[in-house]
Design an enzyme around this catalytic site. Structure first.
Site, short mmCIF file in Angstrom:
data_model
loop_
_atom_site.label_atom_id
_atom_site.label_comp_id
_atom_site.label_asym_id
_atom_site.label_seq_id
_atom_site.Cartn_x
_atom_site.Cartn_y
_atom_site.Cartn_z
N SER A 58 0.86 -1.19 0.00
CA SER A 58 0.00 0.00 0.00
C SER A 58 0.89 1.23 0.00
O SER A 58 1.83 1.31 0.80
CB SER A 58 -0.88 0.01 1.25
OG SER A 58 -1.41 1.31 1.44
N SER A 112 -11.94 0.90 5.17
CA SER A 112 -11.70 -0.54 5.33
C SER A 112 -12.59 -1.36 4.40
O SER A 112 -12.13 -2.35 3.81
CB SER A 112 -11.87 -0.98 6.79
OG SER A 112 -13.19 -0.82 7.23
N GLU A 148 -14.52 -8.19 8.89
CA GLU A 148 -14.52 -7.22 10.00
C GLU A 148 -14.90 -7.92 11.31
O GLU A 148 -14.25 -7.75 12.34
CB GLU A 148 -15.53 -6.10 9.74
CG GLU A 148 -15.28 -5.30 8.48
CD GLU A 148 -14.50 -4.01 8.70
OE1 GLU A 148 -14.17 -3.68 9.86
OE2 GLU A 148 -14.21 -3.32 7.69
N ASP A 154 -21.45 -0.78 4.69
CA ASP A 154 -20.27 -0.22 4.02
C ASP A 154 -19.84 -1.07 2.84
O ASP A 154 -19.55 -0.57 1.75
CB ASP A 154 -19.11 -0.11 5.01
CG ASP A 154 -19.46 0.72 6.22
OD1 ASP A 154 -20.55 1.33 6.22
OD2 ASP A 154 -18.66 0.74 7.17
#
Ligand code: ADP
Ligand code: MG
Length: 379
Positions: free
Chosen positions: A68, A126, A158, A170
């Site tokens: 990342s 996330s 999660e 989400d």
């Protein structure tokens, strides 16, 4: 340079060739319907023009290697041996684990990713990461990216791997967003309906610059309180309690359970009313419902902080603002405002000045448009 170009360039530097696939997975902003998802209720988010971009190529040795651009440590593991190691790799490993456990045959890949979804601000960085990773596995392993199914794997990542007891909103919106539309999601069965934004409006995201942490915050406590309220009404979730039933029995509920239940029951109603308002192109009514949602989250659900209250109040007071509220889990992060498109810059400038004067914090305020959900991008 935009994120797509940046991720391609970084990939070429590291691997000496162009990536075989580029994936974009957006963050999201929730217009209304907050803390209703884990109560089997209604939410109305839209995917935003901020996203995770992931460039990859397959590898044949069953390993995952991901870098990342926002993190110092790369993630590296074998699909045959997935262990917790902490850090951002947990989201990558969690997705792999959930897909493997459900019987998917996974192939390896290596990648560079980057994102402009701010972390911990209520815009779901996330979930965007999870959906990008899920899409990477789908592409490389040769199975279709099913948005609802992938959202479930993201939620399980999660809940079961990272230890954040979050709902499914989400991931659903990051996976299934549609350009130009918000998405009504019925979290009971994941049925979705695209809902157009009122004409002449724009959406502002206003970052208080204060931050939440789901695992440390009162999020899990709120979930337990909702479950306790549902148990009192002898239903599996507060979604199944009507406003009439609630009002008939509310005094029998202890505080703060009563207030938590009141928020969820009324928020579900507000969300369905917001859909009607949007279908009638009624921006003032949608804005009013957003204001009411904020008040409910502040007074009944008690998940705002001073900065979110100041931000929402400041925005609500501006000419050209239809309504404003906190968005996301709360306890910090962003507020969202529905504004008149032609006054967007005036509203943003006035809110920035007044918020900073009141809090000493310099907010980030930006407009956003309803973007498409997770997809492979042809370049
Ligand atoms: P949010 O509300 O933004 O989803 P979370 O705490 O749920 O906040 O998730 C944030 C975490 O997601 C980060 O701590 C990191 O582990 C991961 N993450 C988000 N964006 C990136 C990124 N660009 N690169 C690597 N990891 C990321
Ligand atoms: Mg998150």
């Amino acid at each position: 340079m935009n994120l797509q170009q940046r991720v391609i360039e970084a990939f070429e530097q590291q691997f000496g060739e162009r990536p075989s696939t580029i994936i974009r997975a957006p963050g999201r902003v929730n217009l209304i319907g907050e803390h209703t998802d884990y109560n089997d209720g209604f939410v109305l988010p839209m995917a935003i023009d901020r996203a995770v971009w992931l460039a990859l190529r397959p590898r044949g040795d069953g390993r995952i290697h991901a870098t990342s651009l926002e993190q110092t440590e790369p993630v590296d593991f074998a699909l045959a041996d997935i262990q917790h190691s902490g850090g951002w790799g947990e989201y990558v490993k969690g997705m792999a684990k959930m897909l493997l456990d459900s019987g998917h045959d996974l192939a390896g890949w290596e990648s560079i990713l980057t994102s402009d979804v701010p972390v911990g601000s209520g815009l779901s960085s996330s979930a965007a990461l999870e959906m990008a990773v899920g899409c990477a596995f789908a592409v490389v392993s040769g199975f279709p990216f099913d948005g609802n199914q992938m959202a479930r794997f993201g939620q399980r990542t999660e809940n079961e791997w990272v230890g954040a007891n979050t709902g499914i909103m989400d991931q659903m919106i990051s996976a299934n967003g549609q350009a130009g539309y918000a998405l009504l999601i019925d979290c009971r069965d994941l049925a979705t309906q695209p809902i157009p934004l009122p004409s002449g409006t724009a959406v502002l995201i206003m970052d208080t610059m204060t931050r939440h942490s789901h695992t440390e915050s009162g999020y899990n406590e709120r979930r337990q309180q909702c479950e306790a309220a549902a148990a009192y009404f002898e239903v599996s979730a507060l979604r199944y309690v009507s406003i009439t039933e609630f009002l008939a029995h509310e005094t029998e509920l202890e505080l703060p359970i009563r207030k938590r239940a009141r928020h969820v029951v009324t928020e579900n109603l507000r969300t369905l009313n917001a859909v009607k308002a949007m279908r009638n192109n009624d921006a003032p009514l949608l804005g009013q419902l957003m204001n009411e949602s904020h008040a409910s989250l502040r007074d009944d659900f008690e998940v705002t902080n001073d900065e979110l209250d100041i931000m929402a109040r400041t925005a609500q007071a501006q000419p050209g603002c239809y309504g404003a509220r906190m968005t996301g889990g709360g306890f910090g992060g962003c507020a969202v405002a529905l504004v008149q498109a032609d006054l967007m810059h005036d509203v943003a400038a006035a809110v920035a000045t007044q918020y900073e004067a009141a809090t000493g914090l310099k907010p980030q305020i930006f407009s956003t448009s309803a973007a498409a959900g997770t997809a492979v991008i042809q370049d």
